[in-house]
Each structure stands twice: as structure tokens, then as C-alpha cells.
Design an enzyme around this catalytic site. Structure first.
Site, PDB file in Angstrom:
ATOM      1  N   PHE A 123      37.033  36.561  40.249  1.00 19.72           N
ATOM      2  CA  PHE A 123      37.649  37.797  39.720  1.00 19.72           C
ATOM      3  C   PHE A 123      38.262  37.603  38.335  1.00 19.72           C
ATOM      4  O   PHE A 123      38.524  38.561  37.614  1.00 19.72           O
ATOM      5  CB  PHE A 123      38.711  38.323  40.694  1.00 19.72           C
ATOM      6  N   LYS A 124      38.472  36.344  37.950  1.00 16.15           N
ATOM      7  CA  LYS A 124      39.128  36.081  36.662  1.00 16.15           C
ATOM      8  C   LYS A 124      38.307  36.604  35.491  1.00 16.15           C
ATOM      9  O   LYS A 124      38.848  36.911  34.438  1.00 16.15           O
ATOM     10  CB  LYS A 124      39.347  34.587  36.468  1.00 16.15           C
ATOM     11  N   ASP A 125      36.975  36.695  35.668  1.00 13.68           N
ATOM     12  CA  ASP A 125      36.139  37.182  34.566  1.00 13.68           C
ATOM     13  C   ASP A 125      36.493  38.626  34.190  1.00 13.68           C
ATOM     14  O   ASP A 125      36.301  39.023  33.041  1.00 13.68           O
ATOM     15  CB  ASP A 125      34.658  37.134  34.962  1.00 13.68           C
TER      16      ASP A 125
END
Ligand SMILES: Cc1ncc(COP(=O)(O)O)c(C=O)c1O
Ligand SMILES: N[C@@H](CCOP(=O)(O)O)C(=O)O
Length: 539
Positions: A123-125
Site C-alpha cells: 500500500f505504500k506505493d
């Protein structure tokens, strides 16, 4: 406006302050480039904007919706609309899914929000693709017409338990005027995460393996920021969720998934309530949900799902926020805390290692809102309340540092926290059971962090009002955590790990690694970062 001070065109949600009261009246650009406030606090907008038109966003694409959300926090005089739209479009064009963050119906009232379709598979992207482009945008503007040593060079340092590091590297690799150094706890990230970070061959990317925990890495990063000499010499930049732009970008998918649900479900209408369940470590992801709620999205509750490293769950149960690590020995002489295998520093070793965190840095931001509202209840003016909140947060954080914890906080503060959040701690055995159960029931392979969320979501569905939809956040692709997934599913009929393994992960194994070991000592890290920057700049 390129010099970083807000003008009269800024609304209160486009001007920023520090949670510890030291800074006030800062622009978005300053906050993005500085990352952490001078007093050690985290940046927040003066106000969370109310998105009065949010229902009209229902048919927007992900990038269009992102623009609507972000422009409430970024003044057009800092980033003109056309530039912001271009940055956003470019940031989400790298995702493998057309919808960017697709919503999957798992069963009955339970939906899964897949956040892992970006370049690094977590999810960091969703935030770091944007932040990488935003850094570049500000640097190009600052460096216009400048040559050599006159150019502004940003030295990004980040701490990771595995996912932030690879996403930050993907967001910043090869960019001009930036070097990025990522600190990970040696031997405590998954093999794929380690390979994703250390096989990057770009000259502006460096990896340090720290002999310690993720919290040690996070403390080193904060120590570097808090050292005025290092900060001014190196112009440090942050990619962790201490950088407010990370939170900002994550608000978007709460709105987007809400509208996806309205499109998919025949019974759910825009305006109805929903619950979000979030596997939580550093409290950044769920804090973005809190912002969405405060902006007007009808969120019934935000459910925090922790693994055995449960400082947040204990806070919601007791009102005390404490590191609490009474380390004991198990029957074989190994270390344990509360009966769970642990490292010598008290961090429990779990199957969801990206959430093996003792102290959740973004919790400080929620504390600020809780303290502010406590002060506001007495009916004083805004400025007084802000000052009070800053002082209260600074005192709590001082106790955390010096005494290992604080609390219990006032009853009203706790009641306020419980109005928006519920919490649950999920054990490794529950995590494995959930991975098995959802593979058996619906053939879906969950990553262990997502399974922590789904376990809590199933329990929340049981206790919530009947028919209340739940969106549980899927924070990573299962192939990043082969150990846990194989432990749960090996031997199951039809399961073959190779089928979930992206080809690019197979290729990673063959590439050369670049990583330097370093002691858990911020000065040693500082020296290495300086050497790297000097080398990169040819000094
Ligand atoms: C896969 C995964 N899930 C969940 C989390 C927890 O998210 P947050 O730190 O924003 O609470 C992390 C790490 O941040 C992660 O990498
Ligand atoms: N789980 C994270 C820890 C860092 O959190 P951040 O959201 O503050 O960057 C990771 O994968 O690195």
C-alpha cells in the site's frame, strides 16, 4: 509561491503546524521538504477541511478523486491545478490495476480493498509514487537556473520494516538532486523485501542494515532530523509517514473504496455508513481514515488491527500508552514477552513483520486532535486550544521517552478516541487460521498483514449492527511474505505458491545486492549518509 511561506490565498487546511507547538503557519512545500518539525513534532494542517461536496465525487476516476482531496490541502498558489493534476496522473499511471485500488467482495458484509497494485506490491506505493514526484517537482522549481553546488540537494533518509523502503526506492530511484538512504533492521524483513531494496542499482539509492529493530531505525532517522547541524548540512527529507504528504495521499482510497462499494453493492447507497478495518503498525494508514471521517465520509468506526506488538490495542483498552516489554524466557531458554517469542529489545517476532513496531509514530498526530478537542471543550479560542494541545502532546511524548509510557489519559480524551476507533489484537495462530479459512472458503490468498485485518474485520462484523458493510484494507501482496503464506497453505489442495509469485520477484533473486551493515548508532549512520552524499555529489 516558491519560497515556502503561505499567502492569503491559503485556507486554514493549507497551512501547517507542529504537534508539539513549536512551528505554526507553514506552507505545504515547507512541510513536505522538512518532513519533521524542528521541535521533534509532526506536521498537521491547522484544520481538517470539511469536504462539503464529497458526494459529487462518486463517479470520479482515482486520479480525479485524488485531485479533489489533495487540492483541499495544497493551495493552488503553491502547486497550480494543472501541475497537481499532472503529478497525480503520472503517479497513478504506474499501477498495474486500472482502478488503482480495486475493491473485492469476500463474503456477506465483508470487502477487501487491494492496495498492492503499485510497483513495490504494498500500500505504500499509493503515497510514495506521489511523494517521489512531488519532491522532484519542488526540486526542479528550486533549482531552476542553478548549477553545481548552488543546487538544492535533498538527502532522504527513511526507516523501514520492509515496505516503506522498497516503495520509497521505487518512488525516488534515478531522480535528480536526491539521494535516498533506507535503514532496515538487519535480518528482520522478509527475503523478498530485502531483495527489492538491496538490488536497486541506481546511483542515488543506498541501503543500510541496522543491527537493531525497526524502532531503532525510526529513532535514528528522528535523531538525524533533530540534529540541527546534520539537518542543515544535508537538507534532510522524510519518506516515512512522518511526512504529512504520505497521510494526505492515503486519504484518497478511503473515499474511492467507499464509492466502489456503492457501485458494487445493490443495497449500499452513497450516504450510508461503512466501517474500515486497518492492519496497523505506525498508525499512518488508519490516521488517513480518520482524516477522511473528519472530512465528512460516513465512517461508523475505524477498527485498528494490531499483531502481538499491541501498544495501540492496549491504549484503547486501558488509556495507557506504554512500551511495556517485560522480557522472560521460554522453556528452551529463548526470549519471550507475554508468552510470544521476542527479540532482546522486547519486540515480538510475528508472522506480520512489517507491523513489528513498539511505538507508532503517527499516534502523536491523533493525540494532538484528542488534546485539542479536550481543550476546546472548555470553550477558549482557537489559538489557546492549539497551544494547550501542543503542550499536552509534548508532555506525553516526553514521558514516553523518559518513562517508557504515559497515561491513563483523561476519561473524556479516551471517550473521544473510542467514538471513532475500536481495536483488536490478533495472534499469529489467528492469522494463520484466517489465511487458511479464506483460501478454503473463497480461494483468496491473503498476506499475513491483511489477514490480521480480516481477523479483526470478521469479529467486527459479528458485533456491529447487522448489514453494516466492512472494508478491510489489504496492505501487501501475499508473495512478499512467502514464509507465513506457505506455513498456512502448503499441502492444501490446489495451492502452489508459484502461482501467486510475480515473475519480477523471481528475477530479483538473480541480481547483485548492495547493502552496508551499520551499528545501532545515529552518529555512525550520519557519517555513512554524509559519505554517500559526498560521493554522489562528487565532493
Ligand atoms: C504490509 C503492511 N501492512 C500494514 C502496515 C501498517 O501500516 P501503518 O504503519 O500505516 O499503520 C505496514 C507498515 O507500515 C505494512 O508494511
Ligand atoms: N511498516 C512500515 C514501517 C514504516 O512505516 P511508515 O508508514 O511510517 O513509513 C514499513 O514497511 O517500512
Amino acid at each position: 509561491m516558491a519560497n515556502g511561506s503561505p499567502s492569503e490565498t491559503h485556507t486554514e487546511s493549507q497551512i501547517f503546524l507542529s504537534t508539539r507547538g513549536g512551528d505554526y503557519g507553514l506552507s505545504f512545500e515547507t512541510v513536505v521538504l522538512k518532513g519533521l518539525a524542528q521541535d521533534g513534532g509532526l506536521f498537521l494542517p491547522h484544520q481538517i477541511p470539511s469536504a462539503s461536496q464529497w458526494e459529487s465525487w462518486k463517479d470520479l476516476s482515482y486520479p480525479e478523486l485524488a485531485y479533489q482531496v489533495m487540492s483541499l490541502y495544497i493551495s493552488d498558489s503553491e502547486v497550480p491545478a494543472a501541475d497537481l493534476k499532472e503529478l497525480i496522473n503520472r503517479s497513478y499511471s504506474t499501477f498495474r490495476a486500472k482502478e488503482v485500488t480495486p475493491l473485492v467482495h469476500l463474503q456477506d458484509d465483508l470487502y477487501l480493498l487491494e492496495l498492492f497494485h503499485g510497483p513495490s506490491y504494498s500500500f505504500k506505493d499509493c503515497a510514495l509514487q506521489f511523494l517521489g514526484n512531488l519532491f522532484e517537482y519542488f526540486l526542479v522549481r528550486k533549482n531552476q537556473g542553478k548549477e553545481g553546488k548552488d543546487r538544492y540537494h535533498l538527502t532522504v533518509v527513511g526507516a523501514t520494516s520492509g515496505d516503506t523502503g522498497s516503495a520509497a526506492i521505487q518512488g525516488l530511484r534515478g531522480k535528480k538532486d536526491v539521494t535516498v538512504t533506507i535503514l532496515h533492521p538487519k535480518g528482520r524483513v522478509s527475503p523478498i523485501q530485502e531483495a527489492q531494496m538491496t538490488t536497486c542499482a541506481d546511483d542515488n539509492v543506498f541501503n543500510l542494515a541496522v543491527k537493531g529493530t525497526f524502532d531503532d531505525c525510526q529513532d535514528i532517522v528522528k535523531a538525524l532530523f533533530n540534529d540541527p547541524e546534520t539537518n542543515s548540512q544535508l537538507s534532510l527529507g522524510a519518506v516515512n509517514s512522518i511526512n504529512f504528504s504520505r497521510i494526505l495521499a492515503q486519504i484518497v482510497y478511503y473515499f474511492y473504496s467507499y464509492f466502489s462499494l456503492a457501485r458494487q453493492s445493490s443495497t449500499f447507497k452513497v450516504g450510508d455508513k461503512v466501517r474500515f478495518v486497518v492492519p496497523t503498525g505506525n498508525f499512518g494508514d488508519i490516521l488517513a481514515g480518520y482524516f477522511a471521517k473528519r472530512m465528512g465520509l460516513p465512517i461508523d468506526k475505524l477498527v485498528i488491527a494490531t499483531n502481538e506488538n499491541d501498544i495501540l490495542d492496549r491504549f484503547w483498552k486501558t488509556g495507557r500508552y506504554e512500551k511495556k516489554a517485560a522480557i522472560g524466557q521460554d522453556a528452551e531458554g529463548g526470549l519471550e514477552v507475554d508468552g510470544v517469542k521476542a527479540h532482546e529489545d522486547g519486540v515480538k517476532e510475528t508472522l506480520s513483520p512489517a507491523m513489528d513496531i513498539l511505538v507508532s509514530s503517527n499516534f502523536e498526530r491523533l493525540l494532538w486532535f484528542l488534546a485539542y478537542e479536550f481543550a476546546a471543550a472548555v470553550g477558549m479560542d482557537e489559538e489557546f486550544n492549539r497551544k494547550q494541545a501542543g503542550q499536552e502532546v509534548a508532555a506525553w511524548l516526553k514521558d514516553l521517552k523518559n518513562k517508557g509510557g504515559f497515561g491513563p489519559v483523561y476519561k473524556d480524551v479516551m471517550e473521544n478516541a473510542r467514538r471513532s476507533f475500536e481495536s483488536e489484537r490478533v495472534s499469529d495462530s489467528q492469522t494463520l487460521e484466517t489465511i487458511k479459512a479464506f483460501y478454503d472458503k473463497v480461494g483468496y490468498v491473503l498476506d499475513p498483514h491483511t489477514a490480521v485485518g480480516i481477523t479483526a474485520a470478521v469479529h467486527s462484523v459479528e458485533r456491529a449492527e447487522k448489514g453494516l458493510p466492512h472494508i478491510s484494507l489489504s496492505t501487501a501482496h501475499p508473495a512478499k511474505f512467502a514464509g507465513a503464506v506457505e506455513l498456512a497453505l502448503n499441502g492444501k489442495e490446489g495451492f502452489n505458491f508459484q502461482n501467486v509469485l510475480p515473475q519480477e520477484f523471481v528475477e530479483l533473486e538473480k541480481l547483485e545486492r548492495r547493502v552496508t551493515d551499520v551499528e545501532n548508532d545515529w552518529k555512525a549512520v550520519k557519517d555513512l549518509v554524509k559519505q554517500q552524499v559526498d560521493k554522489e555529489l562528487g565532493a
